[in-house]
Design a protein around this motif. Structure first.
Motif, PDB file in Angstrom:
ATOM      1  N   LEU B  20       0.806  -1.217   0.000  1.00  0.00           N
ATOM      2  CA  LEU B  20       0.000   0.000   0.000  1.00  0.00           C
ATOM      3  C   LEU B  20       0.842   1.272   0.000  1.00  0.00           C
ATOM      4  CD1 LEU B  20      -2.837  -1.040   2.498  1.00  0.00           C
ATOM      5  CD2 LEU B  20      -2.772  -1.340   0.037  1.00  0.00           C
ATOM      6  N   TYR B  23      -0.770   3.865  -2.167  1.00  0.00           N
ATOM      7  CA  TYR B  23      -2.051   4.334  -1.625  1.00  0.00           C
ATOM      8  C   TYR B  23      -1.818   5.245  -0.432  1.00  0.00           C
ATOM      9  CZ  TYR B  23      -6.718   4.383   0.310  1.00  0.00           C
ATOM     10  OH  TYR B  23      -7.924   4.801   0.797  1.00  0.00           O
ATOM     11  N   MET B  29      -5.184   3.934  -5.585  1.00  0.00           N
ATOM     12  CA  MET B  29      -5.788   2.667  -5.175  1.00  0.00           C
ATOM     13  C   MET B  29      -5.722   1.678  -6.333  1.00  0.00           C
ATOM     14  SD  MET B  29      -9.425   2.159  -3.256  1.00  0.00           S
ATOM     15  CE  MET B  29      -9.303   3.512  -2.077  1.00  0.00           C
ATOM     16  N   GLY B  30      -5.273   0.491  -6.037  1.00  0.00           N
ATOM     17  CA  GLY B  30      -5.169  -0.540  -7.079  1.00  0.00           C
ATOM     18  C   GLY B  30      -3.746  -0.686  -7.582  1.00  0.00           C
ATOM     19  N   PHE B  72      -1.856  -6.286  -7.049  1.00  0.00           N
ATOM     20  CA  PHE B  72      -2.622  -6.909  -5.978  1.00  0.00           C
ATOM     21  C   PHE B  72      -2.988  -8.353  -6.308  1.00  0.00           C
ATOM     22  CE2 PHE B  72      -2.669  -2.531  -4.776  1.00  0.00           C
ATOM     23  CZ  PHE B  72      -2.506  -2.604  -3.402  1.00  0.00           C
TER      24      PHE B  72
ATOM     25  N   GLU C 170     -20.281  -3.017  -8.775  1.00  0.00           N
ATOM     26  CA  GLU C 170     -19.884  -3.803  -7.605  1.00  0.00           C
ATOM     27  C   GLU C 170     -18.563  -4.523  -7.856  1.00  0.00           C
ATOM     28  OE1 GLU C 170     -22.969  -5.649  -5.367  1.00  0.00           O
ATOM     29  OE2 GLU C 170     -21.481  -5.664  -3.753  1.00  0.00           O
ATOM     30  N   SER C 173     -15.975  -1.962  -7.316  1.00  0.00           N
ATOM     31  CA  SER C 173     -15.782  -1.578  -5.909  1.00  0.00           C
ATOM     32  C   SER C 173     -15.134  -2.727  -5.129  1.00  0.00           C
ATOM     33  CB  SER C 173     -17.103  -1.144  -5.270  1.00  0.00           C
ATOM     34  OG  SER C 173     -17.826  -2.230  -4.755  1.00  0.00           O
ATOM     35  N   MET C 174     -15.411  -3.978  -5.524  1.00  0.00           N
ATOM     36  CA  MET C 174     -14.735  -5.108  -4.856  1.00  0.00           C
ATOM     37  C   MET C 174     -13.259  -5.117  -5.207  1.00  0.00           C
ATOM     38  SD  MET C 174     -17.487  -8.252  -4.772  1.00  0.00           S
ATOM     39  CE  MET C 174     -17.843  -8.326  -6.523  1.00  0.00           C
ATOM     40  N   ARG C 175     -12.955  -4.760  -6.452  1.00  0.00           N
ATOM     41  CA  ARG C 175     -11.543  -4.698  -6.845  1.00  0.00           C
ATOM     42  C   ARG C 175     -10.810  -3.665  -5.977  1.00  0.00           C
ATOM     43  NH1 ARG C 175      -7.191  -7.320  -8.179  1.00  0.00           N
ATOM     44  NH2 ARG C 175      -5.604  -5.898  -8.827  1.00  0.00           N
ATOM     45  N   ALA C 177     -11.749  -2.556  -3.016  1.00  0.00           N
ATOM     46  CA  ALA C 177     -11.724  -3.011  -1.615  1.00  0.00           C
ATOM     47  C   ALA C 177     -10.572  -3.977  -1.373  1.00  0.00           C
ATOM     48  CB  ALA C 177     -13.062  -3.671  -1.257  1.00  0.00           C
ATOM     49  N   ARG C 178     -10.208  -4.721  -2.420  1.00  0.00           N
ATOM     50  CA  ARG C 178      -9.125  -5.689  -2.303  1.00  0.00           C
ATOM     51  C   ARG C 178      -7.770  -4.997  -2.153  1.00  0.00           C
ATOM     52  NH1 ARG C 178      -5.041  -7.666  -2.346  1.00  0.00           N
ATOM     53  NH2 ARG C 178      -4.294  -9.697  -3.000  1.00  0.00           N
ATOM     54  N   CYS C 179      -7.725  -3.739  -2.547  1.00  0.00           N
ATOM     55  CA  CYS C 179      -6.446  -3.021  -2.686  1.00  0.00           C
ATOM     56  C   CYS C 179      -6.237  -1.957  -1.626  1.00  0.00           C
ATOM     57  CB  CYS C 179      -6.381  -2.374  -4.071  1.00  0.00           C
ATOM     58  SG  CYS C 179      -6.530  -3.550  -5.426  1.00  0.00           S
ATOM     59  N   LYS C 180      -6.941  -2.027  -0.513  1.00  0.00           N
ATOM     60  CA  LYS C 180      -6.767  -0.961   0.475  1.00  0.00           C
ATOM     61  C   LYS C 180      -6.668  -1.483   1.904  1.00  0.00           C
ATOM     62  CE  LYS C 180     -11.597   0.013   1.238  1.00  0.00           C
ATOM     63  NZ  LYS C 180     -12.626   0.992   1.492  1.00  0.00           N
TER      64      LYS C 180
ATOM     65  N   ASP D  49      -8.457  -1.233   7.394  1.00  0.00           N
ATOM     66  CA  ASP D  49      -8.826  -0.496   6.195  1.00  0.00           C
ATOM     67  C   ASP D  49      -8.033   0.808   6.164  1.00  0.00           C
ATOM     68  OD1 ASP D  49     -10.041   1.090   4.262  1.00  0.00           O
ATOM     69  OD2 ASP D  49     -12.040   0.299   4.672  1.00  0.00           O
ATOM     70  N   MET D  50      -7.071   0.875   5.222  1.00  0.00           N
ATOM     71  CA  MET D  50      -6.218   2.055   5.167  1.00  0.00           C
ATOM     72  C   MET D  50      -6.998   3.303   4.776  1.00  0.00           C
ATOM     73  SD  MET D  50      -3.206   1.467   6.244  1.00  0.00           S
ATOM     74  CE  MET D  50      -3.788   0.162   7.361  1.00  0.00           C
ATOM     75  N   LEU D  76      -7.962 -13.021  -1.526  1.00  0.00           N
ATOM     76  CA  LEU D  76      -8.642 -11.872  -0.917  1.00  0.00           C
ATOM     77  C   LEU D  76      -9.807 -11.409  -1.781  1.00  0.00           C
ATOM     78  CD1 LEU D  76      -9.025  -9.739   1.202  1.00  0.00           C
ATOM     79  CD2 LEU D  76      -6.976  -8.576   0.381  1.00  0.00           C
ATOM     80  N   ILE D  80     -13.674 -11.036  -0.474  1.00  0.00           N
ATOM     81  CA  ILE D  80     -14.487  -9.820  -0.591  1.00  0.00           C
ATOM     82  C   ILE D  80     -15.821 -10.123  -1.278  1.00  0.00           C
ATOM     83  CG2 ILE D  80     -14.572  -7.611  -1.835  1.00  0.00           C
ATOM     84  CD1 ILE D  80     -11.596  -7.291  -0.896  1.00  0.00           C
ATOM     85  N   ARG D  84     -19.501  -9.573   0.512  1.00  0.00           N
ATOM     86  CA  ARG D  84     -20.691  -8.927  -0.068  1.00  0.00           C
ATOM     87  C   ARG D  84     -21.904  -9.854   0.032  1.00  0.00           C
ATOM     88  NH1 ARG D  84     -19.016  -4.226  -3.201  1.00  0.00           N
ATOM     89  NH2 ARG D  84     -17.126  -3.619  -2.076  1.00  0.00           N
TER      90      ARG D  84
END
Lengths: 185, 185, 185, 185, 185, 185
Positions: B20, B23, B29-30, B72, C170, C173-175, C177-180, D49-50, D76, D80, D84
Motif C-alpha cells: 500500500l 495508496y 488505489m489498485g 494486488f 460492484e 468496488s470489490m476490486r 476493496a481488495r487493494c486498500k 482499512d487504510m 482476498l 471480498i 458482499r
C-alpha cells in the motif's frame, strides 16, 4: 526448461499449438521451447486470436523461424507476460547480431512500420502455450513485413537456438530469484 | 493500473517496499507504479534479497530514479516475470531517448560492465511488489556504475513518466490479450 | 468490467454459454455482462447442470431477460459466489422497482413457490461464465413461475441495464476493496 | 463450515480479526463463522482499512452483533465477494424478521442515510477473514446509525444464529454447485 | 469426500476417467472415490499417458479392482501428489492384510519385478481425476504382474472399501491439519 | 529440488522452521530438503500447531533426525499432502532397512502405540515448509516413543540422506508425470 532445434522443415498451420507438442514430436518432457523453420499459413478455423478472426485477418509467410513454448501451469495472464518477455528477448538477441533498428510494441516487433513477427498465447487443457514466428522472407506477406533475411542473419536456426537458450536461462534465473527473497510488511 | 510521479525528493531506504505504499503516500488505489527521485541506501536489515545479505553487499547511490510497482495478486513468480519485463521496458524506453548501448542481464541493465540499475521483487501480505532504481549519478557507488546523467537524460522524472506510462499501457494490453483467445486442445 | 444491452431479440438455447460470447457477438473485450431478451429452451445435450440432466428436467420459458457474465479467471468456486451475489443484486434491484415480495434461495429467486429465475455457472477453457434468465412471461413454463411482467416492469431491458450497471459497479468496488487493506496476523 | 454462538459478552477491538480466532477461542476447526455481542472500538493502530486510517475515521459502537468469518484459502478477492454475499444475506435474513427498509451499498447496510453495519475483509498468513458488526444500539456512534434495537430484534444472538446458519448452508450449497456442472467450450 | 462401492461388474476402458463420473453413475456429489471391479482394456485413443502412447504400450488385465478419484480443484500437480499418497495408502492397507512384500516406485506397486498396479492422473475441464487399477488376476497381462488373488485377498471389494475409507479419512484429516497452524516468518 | 546433509549437531527449537532456512544456512537455492541431527525442544511460543498449544502439549526429544523441507509455492493444502507423502516415504525407506513393524497414521509413524515422529507443515510469507523429526533416542520423551536406535539404524544421517534423496527423486518424477498427460472430457 529445455529447448529443441528441429532441423527438418516444419510448416506451421496452427495445429502445432497443441498441448504436449514438444513431447510428442521431440521427446521433450516438461517446460520447453521448440524451434523450427517453415512456412506459416493459419486458416480461420485454426486461429486462436478471435480479434484476427473477427477482422478476417489471415496469417501467411513463406518462410518463418518458429518458436513454440509450453509451460505446465495454467495461468494465461502469466503466459502472456512470458510472451512479452520472449519478444523482448528476441529483440535483445537480435541486437547482439547487430540489429538495432527494431522496436517492440506489445507482442510484435517492427522495423518502422514493417512487421517482423506474429505471436499468440493461449491455454491448453493441461498447460499454457506460446507461438511466435519471425519472418525469414518478407515475400508475399499480406501486410508490410521485414524478415531475418533482411538483417543478414545467415544461420536462422542458430539464431533461434540463441533465443531458445536465452529464454531457458532466463526461466531458470527467474525461478532462482523467486527463491531468495524474504517477504515485506 | 495507474502511475504517480512524485516531484518532491524521496530517499529510498528499503522501507518504501511495503504494501500500500502508493495508496498511503499518493492516494493511488489498485495496481500502481510510483516514480520518484532520491538517494538509495539500504541497510542490511532492510534488505530483501538474501543473496545480497549473505554476500554482505550493500546498496548505495547518491541519486536514483526509483520505481515502486505494486500488483494486488500474490504470485511471486509472476511478479518476477513482470519485473524482467519492466527492466526490458526501461531499456526500450532509453532507446527512444537515443541510448542504444545497454544490455539487459536478467533484472539488471548494464553498459558494458557498468551497472545502471538495482531491482528486487517480493511479496507483501496482500500484494506483490517490485522496486527498481536507476542511477542518475554514478558517483560514490560501491561498484562500477553508469547513470542517466551520462546519457544526457535531462528530465529524469519525465523519463520516469515515459516508463511508467509504457508499463501501465502494457499491463492493460496484456489484460486485453488474455481476454480474446480461445483455448486449444 | 463492461456491459452490453442487445436490443434485438436473441433466443437462448444454451449455446450462448460459450467463451468470448460477448466479444464475438458484441465486441466487448474483457470481463463483461451481456443483457438480452428472448425465449429460453435448453435441450438435454446443451445442459450444463448434470443434476438437471439426471432429473430429466428441462428448461423452457417463452420470454426471458437473459444475463451472460464472463470473468477471465478460471476459479469455478469464485464464479459461483459471484453468481449468488448477482442473484442477490437482481433481487435488490427489483426492490428499487417496488418488488419486495421475493426471496432468494441460493441461485434462485422465488415469490412464494413461484420461480422467477434460472441460473448456472461453469468454466470454459479460458474463463468462467454465468447465465441467469428471468421470466418475463410465466406462460407455458414446466413449473410454477412468476415473471417480470407480473411485477409491472415495463422496460425489461432497462431493468436489465440497471442490474448490469450495478453488477459492474460492484465488481469495480470489490476490486478497490481488495487493494486498500493491510494483512493481519 | 461451522458456526459458533458465544453467549458471553465479547468486546471487539480489532485484535479478534486474527487467524484461528474461532479455533483458539471456541475450538472450531476449519472454515467458520463466529457470532458474539459486545461493544466495538477499533483504534487506528488496529485498523485494517487504510482508507479509514487515512481519513482518520474511527469506529465505535456501544453494542454490536459481531460476525467473524474465516475461510482457509488465501484469495482476498474471493473473501471480498463472500463478504458482499454475507452482507446481502444479513439483509435477506432481516427481511424474514420483517425489516424491509434496508438497502445494501457494497459491504454496508443502510436505512436511508443511517448506517447499520461496519465490515472489513483481509488476509492472515494462513487464511482469509471477514468481520461484520451490526449496531444493536445507535447511541453515541460517530456517524448517523440505526441499530437492530430499532427493528425490534429482541433475540439478537438468535438473529445472529439465523445469519450464521444461513451462511454455512450457502457455503455448502455453493460447494455442491461447483461439483455438478460440465465445462463448456 | 465420499466413497461408493459398485458391486456390479464394470469393465474399465478409459472412458470412465471423465468428469462427474461418480455423480453421473452413482449420485455422489463432490470429491469422491469410486470403487469397482472388472477387466481393464484401454485402447491407444483412450490413453491419457502420452508416454504409453509413444511407447505403444497397452494396458490389459482380465480382472482388476479399480479406483476412480475426483477432486474438484484443477491443480494437476496436487492431483499427482494425491495419487502418490493413494498408492502409498494402498500399500499400507495391504500391509494390514498381511502383505508385506510390496514396494512402491512412484505411482506403481511391485512385488519384486511383478507389477500390481496401473495408475494415471489428469485434469478434466472442471476437476482433477485419478485412476488406479490393481490386478486381481495376473493372467494374460502384457508384462509380468502380480494380483490381489496371489495375496489371498478374498473379499476384493471389501479391500477396496478399506482403501477408499482410509483415503477419505486422510483427505478430511489433511483438511483439518490445514486449518490449525499459524504461519511462520 | 536439492538436499543437504548437515553433519554438525544442530538442535531444533522451532526457529529453524523459517523461510529460506536452507539457503541462509546451507546455501541451497530453490526447493530443498535439509537433514540434520540434534535434540528437539519446542517451547509454546515457537509452536506452530495450535492444537498442541491449546492442549499444552510440549515436544521434547534428546536426539532426533530432522528434516526441513521448503517448497517455493504457497499452497498449504499441497504442503500437507506432500508432508503425508514424506512420512509414507520415511516408512518405506525404513522397510528397506528391514523395519517392517511401523504404521502411518496421518503425519505420524508408530510402532504399536510408540511414536517415532513429530511433524508439522505451515506457510511462510514466501514459501511452504515442513518439519519432520524422528526420534533417534527414546529416552525422556513426554509420551511413549520409539527411536531409530531401537531399529539398529547405525548411520542415522546416512538414513536421512536415503530419505532426502528419495524425496527429491519423487518430486522430480511427479513434476514429469504432470507434463505427459492429455486432459480428459
Amino acid at each position: 526448461m529445455k529447448y529443441f532445434i528441429e532441423h527438418k522443415l516444419l510448416n506451421y498451420d496452427g495445429s502445432q499449438l497443441q498441448s504436449l507438442f514438444a513431447y510428442k514430436n521431440f521427446g521433450l518432457m516438461g517446460d520447453s521451447i521448440s524451434v523450427f523453420r517453415g512456412s506459416c499459413r493459419v486458416e480461420q478455423n485454426e486461429m486462436v486470436d478471435m480479434e484476427d478472426v473477427l477482422a478476417k485477418d489471415w496469417i501467411y509467410s513463406e518462410d518463418m523461424l518458429h518458436f513454440i513454448v509450453e509451460h505446465f501451469d495454467m495461468d494465461l495472464e502469466k503466459a502472456i507476460i512470458r510472451q512479452r518477455l520472449l519478444i523482448a528477448t528476441i529483440k535483445e538477441e537480435l541486437e547482439k547480431f547487430g540489429v538495432k533498428t527494431l522496436s517492440r510494441s506489445g507482442d510484435d516487433l517492427y522495423e518502422e512500420d514493417k512487421k517482423l513477427s506474429v505471436s499468440i498465447s493461449t491455454l491448453s487443457p493441461v498447460s499454457s502455450m506460446i507461438h511466435c514466428g519471425l519472418n525469414v522472407s518478407k515475400l508475399n506477406t499480406p501486410i508490410p513485413t521485414i524478415g531475418l533475411g533482411d538483417f543478414r542473419i545467415q544461420d536462422v536456426l542458430g539464431f533461434g537456438e540463441s533465443v531458445a537458450k536465452h529464454y531457458c536461462d532466463e526461466v531458470l534465473s527467474m525461478r532462482l530469484a523467486r527463491c531468495k527473497v524474504r517477504g515485506v510488511s
